[in-house]
Design a protein around this motif. Structure first.
Motif, PDB file in Angstrom:
ATOM      1  N   THR A   2     -45.672   2.272   2.519  1.00  0.00           N
ATOM      2  CA  THR A   2     -45.274   3.443   1.754  1.00  0.00           C
ATOM      3  C   THR A   2     -46.405   3.919   0.858  1.00  0.00           C
ATOM      4  N   THR A   3     -46.246   5.173   0.399  1.00  0.00           N
ATOM      5  CA  THR A   3     -47.248   5.730  -0.516  1.00  0.00           C
ATOM      6  C   THR A   3     -47.372   4.889  -1.781  1.00  0.00           C
ATOM      7  N   LEU A   4     -46.240   4.404  -2.300  1.00  0.00           N
ATOM      8  CA  LEU A   4     -46.277   3.586  -3.514  1.00  0.00           C
ATOM      9  C   LEU A   4     -47.045   2.281  -3.284  1.00  0.00           C
ATOM     10  N   ARG A   5     -46.894   1.686  -2.123  1.00  0.00           N
ATOM     11  CA  ARG A   5     -47.609   0.430  -1.855  1.00  0.00           C
ATOM     12  C   ARG A   5     -49.107   0.679  -1.719  1.00  0.00           C
ATOM     13  N   LEU A   6     -49.473   1.787  -1.135  1.00  0.00           N
ATOM     14  CA  LEU A   6     -50.896   2.141  -1.080  1.00  0.00           C
ATOM     15  C   LEU A   6     -51.442   2.367  -2.483  1.00  0.00           C
ATOM     16  N   ALA A   7     -50.652   3.055  -3.312  1.00  0.00           N
ATOM     17  CA  ALA A   7     -51.068   3.302  -4.696  1.00  0.00           C
ATOM     18  C   ALA A   7     -51.183   1.984  -5.465  1.00  0.00           C
ATOM     19  N   LEU A   8     -50.277   1.051  -5.177  1.00  0.00           N
ATOM     20  CA  LEU A   8     -50.336  -0.250  -5.842  1.00  0.00           C
ATOM     21  C   LEU A   8     -51.623  -0.983  -5.479  1.00  0.00           C
ATOM     22  N   ALA A  30     -44.847  -5.617  -6.602  1.00  0.00           N
ATOM     23  CA  ALA A  30     -44.385  -5.577  -5.205  1.00  0.00           C
ATOM     24  C   ALA A  30     -42.860  -5.660  -5.159  1.00  0.00           C
ATOM     25  N   GLN A  31     -42.285  -6.492  -6.032  1.00  0.00           N
ATOM     26  CA  GLN A  31     -40.821  -6.591  -6.102  1.00  0.00           C
ATOM     27  C   GLN A  31     -40.219  -5.277  -6.607  1.00  0.00           C
ATOM     28  N   PHE A  32     -40.889  -4.645  -7.563  1.00  0.00           N
ATOM     29  CA  PHE A  32     -40.386  -3.371  -8.106  1.00  0.00           C
ATOM     30  C   PHE A  32     -40.367  -2.300  -7.022  1.00  0.00           C
ATOM     31  N   ILE A  33     -41.411  -2.246  -6.209  1.00  0.00           N
ATOM     32  CA  ILE A  33     -41.455  -1.239  -5.144  1.00  0.00           C
ATOM     33  C   ILE A  33     -40.379  -1.526  -4.095  1.00  0.00           C
ATOM     34  N   SER A  34     -40.135  -2.810  -3.801  1.00  0.00           N
ATOM     35  CA  SER A  34     -39.051  -3.155  -2.873  1.00  0.00           C
ATOM     36  C   SER A  34     -37.708  -2.703  -3.432  1.00  0.00           C
ATOM     37  N   TYR A  35     -37.559  -2.843  -4.748  1.00  0.00           N
ATOM     38  CA  TYR A  35     -36.325  -2.375  -5.395  1.00  0.00           C
ATOM     39  C   TYR A  35     -36.181  -0.867  -5.245  1.00  0.00           C
ATOM     40  N   LEU A  36     -37.270  -0.121  -5.457  1.00  0.00           N
ATOM     41  CA  LEU A  36     -37.216   1.334  -5.303  1.00  0.00           C
ATOM     42  C   LEU A  36     -36.879   1.715  -3.858  1.00  0.00           C
ATOM     43  N   ASP A  37     -37.423   0.948  -2.896  1.00  0.00           N
ATOM     44  CA  ASP A  37     -37.100   1.217  -1.487  1.00  0.00           C
ATOM     45  C   ASP A  37     -35.606   1.046  -1.237  1.00  0.00           C
ATOM     46  N   GLU A  38     -35.037  -0.012  -1.829  1.00  0.00           N
ATOM     47  CA  GLU A  38     -33.604  -0.259  -1.658  1.00  0.00           C
ATOM     48  C   GLU A  38     -32.769   0.867  -2.274  1.00  0.00           C
ATOM     49  N   GLN A  39     -33.311   1.487  -3.328  1.00  0.00           N
ATOM     50  CA  GLN A  39     -32.616   2.585  -3.993  1.00  0.00           C
ATOM     51  C   GLN A  39     -32.924   3.939  -3.344  1.00  0.00           C
ATOM     52  N   HIS A  40     -33.736   3.896  -2.283  1.00  0.00           N
ATOM     53  CA  HIS A  40     -34.092   5.109  -1.530  1.00  0.00           C
ATOM     54  C   HIS A  40     -34.767   6.145  -2.432  1.00  0.00           C
ATOM     55  N   THR A  41     -35.689   5.664  -3.248  1.00  0.00           N
ATOM     56  CA  THR A  41     -36.472   6.576  -4.090  1.00  0.00           C
ATOM     57  C   THR A  41     -37.946   6.261  -3.916  1.00  0.00           C
ATOM     58  N   ASP A  42     -38.765   7.294  -3.968  1.00  0.00           N
ATOM     59  CA  ASP A  42     -40.198   7.096  -3.749  1.00  0.00           C
ATOM     60  C   ASP A  42     -41.021   7.461  -4.976  1.00  0.00           C
ATOM     61  N   THR A  43     -40.371   7.473  -6.133  1.00  0.00           N
ATOM     62  CA  THR A  43     -41.100   7.741  -7.364  1.00  0.00           C
ATOM     63  C   THR A  43     -40.548   6.877  -8.486  1.00  0.00           C
ATOM     64  N   VAL A  44     -41.301   6.778  -9.564  1.00  0.00           N
ATOM     65  CA  VAL A  44     -40.906   5.936 -10.697  1.00  0.00           C
ATOM     66  C   VAL A  44     -40.296   6.811 -11.780  1.00  0.00           C
ATOM     67  N   THR A  45     -39.112   6.423 -12.240  1.00  0.00           N
ATOM     68  CA  THR A  45     -38.475   7.092 -13.379  1.00  0.00           C
ATOM     69  C   THR A  45     -38.218   6.050 -14.460  1.00  0.00           C
ATOM     70  N   THR A  46     -37.978   6.517 -15.656  1.00  0.00           N
ATOM     71  CA  THR A  46     -37.663   5.601 -16.747  1.00  0.00           C
ATOM     72  C   THR A  46     -36.400   4.816 -16.434  1.00  0.00           C
ATOM     73  N   ALA A  47     -35.411   5.482 -15.854  1.00  0.00           N
ATOM     74  CA  ALA A  47     -34.149   4.819 -15.542  1.00  0.00           C
ATOM     75  C   ALA A  47     -34.346   3.705 -14.515  1.00  0.00           C
ATOM     76  N   SER A  48     -35.139   3.987 -13.472  1.00  0.00           N
ATOM     77  CA  SER A  48     -35.351   2.966 -12.442  1.00  0.00           C
ATOM     78  C   SER A  48     -36.166   1.795 -13.000  1.00  0.00           C
ATOM     79  N   ALA A  49     -37.110   2.072 -13.884  1.00  0.00           N
ATOM     80  CA  ALA A  49     -37.915   1.010 -14.483  1.00  0.00           C
ATOM     81  C   ALA A  49     -37.054   0.096 -15.348  1.00  0.00           C
ATOM     82  N   VAL A  50     -36.176   0.697 -16.162  1.00  0.00           N
ATOM     83  CA  VAL A  50     -35.293  -0.100 -17.019  1.00  0.00           C
ATOM     84  C   VAL A  50     -34.318  -0.915 -16.174  1.00  0.00           C
ATOM     85  N   ALA A  51     -33.772  -0.284 -15.133  1.00  0.00           N
ATOM     86  CA  ALA A  51     -32.796  -0.983 -14.286  1.00  0.00           C
ATOM     87  C   ALA A  51     -33.430  -2.193 -13.616  1.00  0.00           C
TER      88      ALA A  51
END
Length: 308
Positions: A2-8, A30-51
């Motif tokens: 994914t784009t996020l993994r390349l950016a990482l 890497a775990q955070f990006i896997s979590y975002l994948d599970e949530q079907h989102t490809d960007t970082v938000t404050t809500a997703s970071a806190v969750a």
């Protein structure tokens, strides 16, 4: 990928070039990006970071705060590439900025850990944990530094360990007591007999000949702690591998106090030995351990003429 993994990958390469190790950061992100994948989102938000940062059940505020700081750093990098990325504000899950109180191991505690390691499944696992615990206790190294040691970093003739690419990109040499040299040579012999075809160049290896993983070592150490009956002295003072480093530092300072040493002159030596960036980091031990405060008070009373 994914784009996020390349950016990482790019983010970690950049931080590594600045001298940061980031072993734990890389794993968490890497775990955070896997979590975002599970949530079907490809960007970082404050809500997703806190969750995500809040996921571990019964985690300490300090650990939750660390997880959030790791995500915040990555998010700040991403925002330079995509203004839509949200960077969580600093106040979220701050962990109050408090350091854990060092759990100072007694000789009896360490002996109990060694005894429990004898019960591990194979002679190599027992020897590996004995060596990990022993090195942490007698050198004050960080657990990551012990795991990163290569065979070539051990100079048996000179009685030295070379710590390369440590925290903040610093390297140093650590002199060993002859008994430690003997123990490491014995470990190498057992390791080579058990794993004649090593997968890694590491000094300390797993049962399959690969380099140790911090997570697995931490799990095994926690098991030994439970079986040895070592319990937390407070919510912020729990037995961890890193506290063997604290124990080494505090014992060294106590010995200097009791020998009437010049602490101000000797502290920079300990700071260099431990790989601290500044002696100020080592001064923390002077108020982190009640035993040291007691010794400092005795010396103050002796110089001021105050009766005890």
């Amino acid at each position: 990928m994914t784009t996020l993994r390349l950016a990482l990958d790019d983010y970690l390469d950049l931080r590594h070039s600045l001298g940061f190790s980031l072993r734990r950061d890389a794993k968490l992100l890497a775990q955070f990006i896997s979590y975002l994948d599970e949530q079907h989102t490809d960007t970082v938000t404050t809500a997703s970071a806190v969750a995500w940062a809040s996921l571990p059940a019964d985690a300490s505020p300090g650990w939750l705060g660390f997880r959030m700081r790791v995500v915040r750093g990555f998010a700040a990098y991403l925002q330079t590439l995509d203004p839509a990325v949200e960077v969580p504000p600093p106040g979220l899950l701050s962990g109050n900025g408090r350091r854990a109180v060092p759990y100072l191991y007694s000789d009896t505690d360490i002996a109990a850990l060694f005894a429990e390691a004898e019960q591990l499944r194979t002679p190599l696992r027992t020897a590996t944990m004995h060596t990990v615990i022993g090195l942490l206790a007698v050198t004050g190294m960080r657990i990551g530094e012990v795991i990163d040691l290569d065979d070539t970093d051990f100079d048996a003739t000179g009685g030295l360990l070379v710590v390369r690419h440590a925290k903040f990109g610093k390297s140093r040499q650590i002199p060993l007591h002859p008994s430690a040299v003997t123990a490491l040579l014995a470990y190498q012999r057992l390791r080579d007999q058990t794993c004649p075809r090593l997968v890694a160049s590491a000094l300390l290896v797993s049962a399959t000949g690969t380099r140790l993983l911090s997570y697995n070592v931490g799990q095994t150490f926690a098991k030994l702690v439970r079986r040895a009956g070592l319990t937390a002295r407070s919510p912020s003072c729990r037995p961890r591998p890193h506290d063997l480093r604290h124990t080494f530092a505090v014992r060294t300072l106590l010995d200097w106090y009791r020998d009437d040493g010049d602490i101000a002159a000797q502290l920079p030596l300990l700071s260099t030995y431990l790989g601290h960036v500044s002696p100020a980091n080592t001064y923390w031990y002077l108020h982190a351990a009640p035993e040291l405060l007691a010794e400092a008070a005795k010396r103050l009373d002796a110089t001021s003429g105050v009766p005890r």
